[in-house]
Design an enzyme around this catalytic site. Structure first.
Site, mmCIF file in Angstrom:
data_model
loop_
_atom_site.group_PDB
_atom_site.id
_atom_site.type_symbol
_atom_site.label_atom_id
_atom_site.label_comp_id
_atom_site.label_asym_id
_atom_site.label_seq_id
_atom_site.Cartn_x
_atom_site.Cartn_y
_atom_site.Cartn_z
ATOM 1 N N ARG A 10 -2.027 -2.399 -18.443
ATOM 2 C CA ARG A 10 -3.204 -1.526 -18.328
ATOM 3 C C ARG A 10 -2.863 -0.456 -17.296
ATOM 4 O O ARG A 10 -2.268 -0.734 -16.258
ATOM 5 C CB ARG A 10 -4.416 -2.318 -17.868
ATOM 6 C CG ARG A 10 -4.785 -3.423 -18.808
ATOM 7 C CD ARG A 10 -6.174 -3.905 -18.576
ATOM 8 N NE ARG A 10 -7.092 -3.101 -19.320
ATOM 9 C CZ ARG A 10 -7.402 -3.318 -20.611
ATOM 10 N NH1 ARG A 10 -6.849 -4.312 -21.273
ATOM 11 N NH2 ARG A 10 -8.252 -2.537 -21.237
ATOM 12 N N THR B 24 -3.573 6.335 -21.823
ATOM 13 C CA THR B 24 -3.505 4.999 -21.238
ATOM 14 C C THR B 24 -2.156 4.419 -21.642
ATOM 15 O O THR B 24 -1.488 4.927 -22.543
ATOM 16 C CB THR B 24 -4.651 4.084 -21.745
ATOM 17 O OG1 THR B 24 -4.690 4.145 -23.166
ATOM 18 C CG2 THR B 24 -5.980 4.507 -21.176
ATOM 19 N N TYR C 277 0.854 -1.198 0.000
ATOM 20 C CA TYR C 277 0.000 0.000 0.000
ATOM 21 C C TYR C 277 0.876 1.230 0.000
ATOM 22 O O TYR C 277 1.811 1.327 0.800
ATOM 23 C CB TYR C 277 -0.907 0.020 1.245
ATOM 24 C CG TYR C 277 -2.344 -0.263 0.907
ATOM 25 C CD1 TYR C 277 -3.003 0.509 -0.049
ATOM 26 C CD2 TYR C 277 -3.050 -1.297 1.513
ATOM 27 C CE1 TYR C 277 -4.319 0.248 -0.395
ATOM 28 C CE2 TYR C 277 -4.357 -1.561 1.175
ATOM 29 C CZ TYR C 277 -4.999 -0.774 0.218
ATOM 30 O OH TYR C 277 -6.287 -1.029 -0.114
ATOM 31 N N LYS D 32 -2.191 0.651 -24.890
ATOM 32 C CA LYS D 32 -2.599 0.585 -26.307
ATOM 33 C C LYS D 32 -1.335 0.585 -27.179
ATOM 34 O O LYS D 32 -0.539 -0.339 -27.063
ATOM 35 C CB LYS D 32 -3.565 1.729 -26.620
ATOM 36 C CG LYS D 32 -4.880 1.627 -25.808
ATOM 37 C CD LYS D 32 -5.884 2.664 -26.243
ATOM 38 C CE LYS D 32 -7.224 2.473 -25.557
ATOM 39 N NZ LYS D 32 -7.329 3.161 -24.267
ATOM 40 N N ASP E 90 -6.328 13.700 -25.073
ATOM 41 C CA ASP E 90 -6.410 12.287 -24.680
ATOM 42 C C ASP E 90 -5.779 11.495 -25.822
ATOM 43 O O ASP E 90 -6.415 11.236 -26.840
ATOM 44 C CB ASP E 90 -7.880 11.904 -24.472
ATOM 45 C CG ASP E 90 -8.047 10.435 -24.111
ATOM 46 O OD1 ASP E 90 -7.112 9.645 -24.342
ATOM 47 O OD2 ASP E 90 -9.131 10.074 -23.611
ATOM 48 N N GLU F 131 -0.463 4.810 -0.466
ATOM 49 C CA GLU F 131 -1.229 6.049 -0.626
ATOM 50 C C GLU F 131 -0.335 7.266 -0.474
ATOM 51 O O GLU F 131 0.503 7.331 0.428
ATOM 52 C CB GLU F 131 -2.351 6.141 0.417
ATOM 53 C CG GLU F 131 -3.657 5.618 -0.122
ATOM 54 C CD GLU F 131 -4.114 4.404 0.629
ATOM 55 O OE1 GLU F 131 -3.233 3.641 1.069
ATOM 56 O OE2 GLU F 131 -5.341 4.235 0.762
HETATM 57 N N1 DSN Z 1 -12.058 0.980 -24.792
HETATM 58 C C1 DSN Z 1 -11.123 1.856 -25.449
HETATM 59 C C2 DSN Z 1 -11.118 1.668 -26.918
HETATM 60 O O1 DSN Z 1 -11.344 0.550 -27.334
HETATM 61 O O2 DSN Z 1 -10.865 2.586 -27.661
HETATM 62 C C3 DSN Z 1 -11.336 3.276 -25.068
HETATM 63 O O3 DSN Z 1 -11.350 3.368 -23.697
#
Ligand code: DSN
Length: 446
Positions: free
Chosen positions: A238, A229, A51, A232, A203, A53
């Site tokens: 993730r 994120t 943990y 990707k 984003d 925090e």
């Molecule tokens: N779920 C993602 C996507 O497939 O683009 C976006 O959060």
């Protein structure tokens, strides 16, 4: 996985099954990818026990000497890779990270967000009425023009009229280059008009890897805040990161602290330290020359796939692609995205159904499919494989096109139920799946 097999054979077996599925098919959902073994090793470590925090050197729990070092390394690697002065690597994923931006900057029920409408390729958290972003804040969605492109003139006029406090650019189903400079001009003008800052958030979740590789322009000189994120095109675990640019700090020197507070204690508890370590590993991998080649190859593959599919008569929204994804409007093939995506899955090609701009069909049975090249490029596929994949997609869609999908809700349910049973018996689709498996067997997962 010897311990897992012994303790919980049921879960071990399912994980192995998923591994085999990932190996056998063509994963073409543009937001998915395969992490390296090193990233996965960092995830499956003792760090999950801790943990932490708070932030490095300002924790609410003892015992964070090691975790502090890991988090600082992750932050420093991101600062260097993107060229930004501030980074927060704690957001659990993209939606919490975007929510943190809203919480940090906007007054609920008063301030306005302007983001691309969900049905045109925006994200739920960019102001959709079904999400926290649209329920707790006023929203002004913008749309794409008839060609499926951003019209900066129209967006600028809307912004001038509505005077949002936050403009969001960066999308989930936009196949073209984003002109961050034009978005900045729009946001800056509103700031001058209202006398208080209009923030610009990029984003970049979908295109981070392309930006790092230098095959998509970077938003860093133009926007105030960046959210990405990490799983990707960046090919990490993730997770998500929030970054503030020099421009953002000039606009509001407290931007970093505001975001930190919104992430913790505003929205989250303890960070997932194993995830932080895996992000650090992914950032190190992304800083290598080979990652630049990877990004360029993603785009070259997407372009090749786009031109092959266009030759088969597929209608690509915006006429093609500049990045990693293709959005196909299937209206001219007389098949909807749900039917097409399931047929393709049976054929071993995994894509997602997707709305197209001005879609006349409902979100569950939209007019399009969205597919992309990040994961298959990680496996080493090139133009030659794209030619083959396009021909399989064409064959698979031919098997299900020209069907009369009922308009009536009850008839539609029955059609869908029957289709879901019958499609798994389609010999041509099953033959394609076998051919796909032969191909994928030559391209092992990392
Ligand atoms: N779920 C993602 C996507 O497939 O683009 C976006 O959060």
């Amino acid at each position: 996985m010897k311990n897992l097999k012994r303790i919980d054979p049921q879960i071990a077996k399912l994980i192995a099954e998923e591994g085999k599925r990932q190996q056998d098919v063509l994963e073409m959902i543009p937001s998915e990818n395969y992490t390296s073994k090193a990233v996965m090793e960092a995830l499956a470590t003792v760090l999950t026990n801790k943990y932490s925090e708070g932030y490095p050197k300002k924790r609410y729990y003892q015992g964070n000497k090691v975790v502090d070092q890991i988090e600082i390394i992750a932050e420093e690697r991101a600062q260097k890779l993107f060229g930004v002065p501030y980074v927060n690597v704690q957001p659990y994923s993209g939606s919490p990270a975007n929510s943190a931006v809203l919480m940090a900057l906007l007054e609920p029920l008063k301030d306005k967000i302007m983001g691309l409408s969900l049905s045109f390729g925006g994200h739920l958290t960019h102001g959709s009425p079904v999400s926290f972003s649209g329920k707790y804040f006023k929203t002004v969605p913008y749309q794409l023009n008839k060609e499926g492109l951003l019209d900066y003139e129209v967006i600028g006029q809307l912004a001038k009229k509505e005077q949002p406090k936050l403009i969001i650019c960066g999308f989930t189903a936009y196949p073209r280059i984003i002109d961050f400079k034009k978005f900045a001009e729009i946001a800056d003008k509103i700031g001058v008009l209202t006398g208080s800052p209009t923030y610009l958030l990029a984003d970049i979740s979908h295109i981070t890897g392309l930006i790092v590789a230098g095959v998509h322009p970077s938003p860093v000189p133009y926007v105030d805040i960046i959210m990405t994120t990490t799983h990707k095109t960046l090919r990490g675990p993730r997770g998500a990161m929030l970054m503030v640019t020099e421009k953002g700090l000039k606009k509001d020197p407290e931007l970093g602290e505001k975001l930190d507070k919104a992430v913790f204690p505003g929205l989250q508890g303890g960070p997932h330290d194993n995830q932080t370590a895996a992000i650090a590993v992914a950032l190190q991998e992304a800083s290598k020359a080979s990652f630049k080649a990877y990004g360029a190859r993603i785009v070259a593959n997407a372009r090749k796939l786009a031109s092959e599919l266009t030759n088969y008569g597929f209608n690509l929204v915006s006429g093609g692609t500049d990045n990693h994804l293709l959005l196909i409007d299937l209206s001219n093939k007389k098949v909807n995205g749900a039917v097409a995506a399931l047929a393709l899955e049976v054929a071993g090609i995994v894509v997602n159904k997707n709305a197209v701009p001005n879609d006349f069909l409902p979100p569950f049975y939209p007019s399009g499919i969205r597919l992309g090249t990040p994961a298959i490029t990680t496996r080493g596929m090139k133009e030659k494989e794209m030619i083959k994949i396009a021909s399989w997609i064409n064959k698979a869609i031919s098997e299900v096109q020209n069907q009369n999908f009922p308009k009536d809700k009850e008839e539609r349910k029955l059609f869908w139920k029957n289709f879901k049973t019958e499609v798994y018996k389609n010999k041509k689709l099953l033959t394609i799946a076998k051919e796909v498996k032969q191909l994928t067997s030559k391209f092992p997962l990392p």
